[in-house]
Motif scaffolding. Structure first.
Motif, short mmCIF file in Angstrom:
data_model
loop_
_atom_site.label_atom_id
_atom_site.label_comp_id
_atom_site.label_asym_id
_atom_site.label_seq_id
_atom_site.Cartn_x
_atom_site.Cartn_y
_atom_site.Cartn_z
N VAL C 23 0.96 -1.16 -0.10
CA VAL C 23 -0.43 0.17 -0.36
C VAL C 23 1.03 1.82 0.13
CG1 VAL C 23 -1.51 1.77 1.30
CG2 VAL C 23 -1.63 -0.80 0.90
N ALA C 25 1.22 4.51 0.75
CA ALA C 25 -0.20 5.52 1.40
C ALA C 25 0.26 7.22 1.04
CB ALA C 25 -0.04 5.40 2.92
N GLY C 48 -4.76 8.55 1.92
CA GLY C 48 -3.26 8.46 2.82
C GLY C 48 -2.84 9.81 3.86
N VAL C 51 -2.85 9.05 8.02
CA VAL C 51 -1.49 8.14 7.94
C VAL C 51 -0.02 9.09 8.32
CG1 VAL C 51 -0.16 6.79 6.97
CG2 VAL C 51 -1.67 6.07 6.63
N LEU C 271 -5.23 2.77 -3.22
CA LEU C 271 -3.45 2.76 -3.09
C LEU C 271 -2.29 1.77 -3.36
CD1 LEU C 271 -4.12 4.50 0.18
CD2 LEU C 271 -3.87 5.73 -2.10
#
Lengths: 327, 284, 316
Positions: C23, C25, C48, C51, C271
């Motif tokens: 992924v 992110a 994202g 994160v 993603l």
């Protein structure tokens, strides 16, 4: 909260009565199905020389020809009045035998539980915190292996190492064979191995449980939140993660009384520890049913009490349960 | 390049426990083949060879009456497995009947049976087992009965919950409206679905049965003394432990320890495979 | 003369390794946050941005790999690269003390088995704040009896206030607010934004991560737009809300109920499966072949990562 607890306790006690009824009835039925004749047992060697007249008299005295239901109710009545009968192998009232030996079992089992709790919490937490390290692998591996090893086998190995080869500790008994009195220091020396073995054998599930529970809890949002606040790692693990992770284990602990009894039976036998657990084995070998039945009932009461205490402790510990009510 | 703080997904993958599988296969082979081919009598008492430590002729040494421990241990494992198997079958049969009755009948009968289950569960298994064996004098039958009466509850629970799930399915209503009697429904419609669960319960019961029998035999309340049960052997071996004979109790115990460990390793592997614990904490 | 504190993120990229997929992110993020200012990092769910908060505080899970740097320059001490700093440094000097996190769901961020008071007092003690819990609580608008409750007994708003109080316990100069308004009703959203603005006005730096453009408008000095792991534009708030330069940003504003209420056609990409070049290309009316093949222009002076940005309304 006390009202909720009171309600729960009353509810549980209401359930306990029929439970004990089922257990006592089951034991009584099994005893009646047994081929053993209690009169023959009582007379022992004299059975061959006793006249049938007297045997019939004894039978009538004990009410053995009465209908089964009546016999059961009489027995139950005696039980509730505290008359547990007489031990056929030790020729003393059962209550006396239990009174003498119960203390030793409680001492050994109690110490074992304390040791077990302390050690398992520390080791389980360490294994979870330092996951996949050599410490974790050692602790988890030992726990898994211990679950597969019969406790009496482990006990014999321990005796071999510490009593036979190293000669640090006595191989069994309450006190030294030579001594006439019971000295605390002597008892302590004799207690070390049985308590250690019992604690060790009971600890596997707890170590693995603490480890698993803590690993799961360490992933929860609130643990990340605690870390984000800048708290020390030790505070995060002990005051946040562990406090939350340990909630379910309180109930599980109370539910482990059966395993504790089993462990106590085997450990007391191997170490010749004069407790009620080893007495049950001796009673069984001598077909001493009054004593054996009383001990079985005692163990059942312990199991039920353990469950009740555990649930109570859970309600006290988990604030969310108090609000939601009592199951 | 940095990696995150501990406490997230790990990349460790479970490997198939080959050691465990190999151990089990070897033990199984020994248990099946040795009695067919062995020329030594496991019951042969030879007091001249009493309590000999492990050597090439006796890899596990001899016990206090001169019997070869390795050979006896293999026989002992066989006896334990057979008794365990028989006990598991009886136990699961009782449990299935109780579970079927409780689940299919429902209502008062269900509640009654569940109370009985709770009752049986409240007595510690070994103690109850001791009680039963004492009542009927120690023998193989008594041991099987003892295991059965202390372990049927697990099977009863499993079967009952399966039956309750099945009852809720539409095909049951269809069968009832089609005029089938209850018993017929149970036999024709429930049993096929239940068989795999019952089999699983039986297989999982075997280690418990073996453990129970071994413990009883160790206490002197299990299989007759002449039968080479592993529990008996440890009991005998314990008597000469203080005199220095460690092999007579260690090796039989090893024959309990190793298969149990192997089985639990395999069970663990299977459980991990069917319940993936890859929980993602990502919130994107 | 002490250099002013600031957070300087350079080329930050975060990847998560899952069994069978990776992924992406965050890709190549660049931005700065200074005291007295609020930077709003906006984007749809799944782009994202969430994160980012955890990455800056070193709280990512074990399967994350991070590249780039995030320099926390606190003036009197040497700058700390939040990405590369050891856990001990982050735990003892950064978290709570220099960066305060206002989390997404306050109720789950508090430990359920301890009272709010216990947790606030603990934070005050460990971060060396001599104030008493009751004082901070009153300042945050809570009564002492509220503090004695457990997290599950607190309403959403009360829990938010507790969490705010705890975040400020160590007097951090940078506040990261990670979706602080999700699940709150409009009045509470506005109150929270007012509070954040007050924090910025008091001289702290605020990084607001949100999908709520209306809320961002209330409080932001600068707006950074994130899409499919990249920051596509970084503009002053005034410019952004009158005439954003990136087509995606323009689309976002158009989608607001208070404006045209017209959604952007299509879906953002997964993603795990990001295309080369501009990820917005499939949904963009201004896209050409260049957009798909060439690497995106970096944010740089243009403040827009687009081959065909919209005209700026501000005279240059």
């Amino acid at each position: 909260m006390t009202r909720a607890l009171g309600r729960m306790a009353a509810w549980r006690l209401a359930f306990t009565a029929p439970l004990l009824l089922v257990v006592t009835l089951g034991m009584f039925v099994l005893a009646k199905a047994s081929p053993f004749d209690p009169v023959r047992q009582y007379l022992g060697d004299r059975a061959l020389t006793t006249s049938p007249e007297i045997a019939r008299q004894i039978r009538a005295n004990w009410g053995l020809d009465r209908p089964l239901a009546e016999q059961y109710l009489t027995w139950l009545g005696n039980l509730l009045r505290g008359d547990l009968g007489e031990s056929r192998s030790m020729h003393r009232p059962v209550a006396e035998v239990i009174g003498e030996r119960l203390g030793w079992t409680l001492l050994a089992a109690g110490c074992a539980m304390v040791v077990m709790l302390a050690a398992s919490l520390v080791l389980g937490s360490l294994a979870a915190w330092r996951r996949d390290s050599w410490a974790d692998r050692l602790i988890s591996g030992t726990a898994y292996a211990n679950e597969a090893a019969p406790v009496f086998w482990t006990a014999l190995i321990v005796i071999w190492i510490f009593a036979v080869r190293l000669r640090w500790l006595p191989p069994g008994g309450l006190t030294d064979a030579a001594s006439g009195t019971v000295e605390p220091a002597d008892v302590l020396r004799h207690m070390i191995l049985p308590v250690a073995v019992l604690a060790f054998s009971q600890s596997s599930w707890l170590v693995l449980f603490v480890r698993e529970s803590l690993i799961t809890t360490l992933r929860e949002d609130f643990v990340i939140g605690a870390r984000a606040r800048g708290l020390r790692e030790r505070t995060v693990v002990v005051r946040h993660a562990l406090r939350s992770a340990l909630l379910p284990f309180i109930t599980l602990l109370g539910a482990r009384v059966p395993e504790l009894v089993t462990g106590a039976i085997l450990v007391e036998t191997v170490f010749s520890w004069p407790g009620v657990a080893s007495a049950s084995v001796q009673a069984a070998l001598a077909a001493d049913f009054p004593l054996l039945a009383a001990l079985t009932l005692l163990a059942t009461l312990a199991v039920v009490a353990g469950n009740l205490l555990a649930d109570t402790a859970y309600v006290i510990a988990d604030p969310r349960v108090r609000v939601l009510g009592v199951s | 390049m940095a990696t995150g703080v501990a406490g997230g997904l790990t990349r460790s993958r479970r490997r198939f426990p080959r050691g465990a599988a190999v151990t089990l296969v070897l033990l199984l082979l020994a248990v099946v083949l040795v009695p067919l081919f062995a020329r030594l009598d496991q019951q042969l008492v030879d007091l001249h060879a009493a309590s000999l430590p492990p050597s090439l002729t006796h890899p596990f040494g001899t016990d206090e009456v001169g019997r070869d421990v390795l050979l006896r241990a293999v026989y002992g494992l066989r006896v334990s497995v057979l008794v365990g198997l028989a006990a598991a079958v009886v136990s699961v049969t009782i449990g299935t009947l109780a579970g079927l009755a409780a689940g299919a009948a429902g209502g008062t009968l269900d509640r009654l049976i569940m109370r009985i289950v709770d009752g049986f569960n409240s007595v510690p298994h070994l103690l109850f087992g001791i009680f039963i064996v004492a009542l009927f004098t120690p023998s193989t039958t008594a041991v099987v009965v003892s295991v059965a009466l202390t372990h049927w509850m697990t099977a009863a629970r499993i079967v009952r919950s399966e039956v309750l799930t099945l009852r809720a399915r539409p095909f049951v209503d269809a069968a009832i409206s089609g005029g089938s009697r209850r018993l017929r429904i149970v036999r024709r419609h429930f049993l096929p679905h239940l068989i795999p669960h019952i089999m699983l319960a039986a297989v999982l019961m075997i280690p418990h049965a073996i453990w129970h029998e071994t413990a009883l035999s160790f206490l002197g309340l299990g299989l007759p003394a002449h039968l080479a049960s592993l529990g008996n052997m440890i009991n005998d071996g314990a008597r000469s432990l203080l005199a220095g004979n460690w092999w007579a109790s260690l090796f039989p115990g090893l024959f309990i320890f190793l298969p149990t460990l192997a089985i639990s390793a395999l069970a663990q592997y299977w459980r991990d495979r069917s319940n993936p614990r890859w929980r993602s904490e990502l919130q994107l | 003369m002490k250099p002013p504190p600031r957070l300087r993120v350079e080329g930050l990229s975060v990847r998560f390794h899952l069994p069978g997929a990776t992924v992406q992110a965050v890709t190549d993020a660049h931005f700065e946050v200074r005291p007295g200012q609020c930077l709003a990092l906006v984007g749809e769910s799944g782009c994202g941005k969430s994160v980012m908060a955890h990455a800056l505080m070193g709280l990512l899970p074990g399967n994350a790999s991070i590249e780039g740097a995030a320099w926390l320059e606190s003036g009197d001490t040497p700058p700390v690269n939040l990405i590369a700093a050891p856990e001990k440094v982050l735990a003892r000097t950064v978290r709570g003390r220099r960066i305060g996190l206002v989390p997404q769901s306050p109720a789950t961020h508090l430990t359920p088995v301890r009272t709010a008071r216990a947790q606030l007092t603990e934070a005050l003690r460990e971060l060396g704040n001599p104030d008493r819990a009751d004082t901070l609580a009153e300042r945050a608008g809570l009564s002492p009896s509220d503090l004695d409750r457990y997290p599950h007994q607190l309403s959403g708003g009360m829990a938010q206030r507790v969490v705010n109080a705890i975040a400020l316990a160590g007097d951090p100069w940078l506040i990261i607010a990670d979706e602080p308004t999700s699940g709150l009703d409009r009045p509470l959203v506005e109150a929270t934004m007012t509070e954040l603005r007050r924090l910025a006005d008091d001289g702290r730096a605020v990084l607001l991560i949100t999908h709520d453009l209306r809320a961002a408008q209330q409080v932001a000095d600068h707006v950074a737009v994130m899409y499919a792991s990249r920051i596509l534009s970084l503009e002053p708030a005034a410019d952004f809300f009158t005439g954003p330069r990136h087509p995606y940003a323009a689309g976002l504003l158009d989608a607001l109920p208070s404006r045209r209420f017209a959604a952007i056609p299509g879906q953002p990409p997964e993603l795990t499966d990001l295309p080369e070049g501009c990820a917005f290309r499939p949904r963009c009316a201004r896209a050409t072949d260049d957009c798909g093949r060439l690497p995106l222009p970096p944010l740089g002076d243009n403040r827009v990562a687009c081959h065909h940005p919209l005209e700026s309304h501000v005279a240059r």
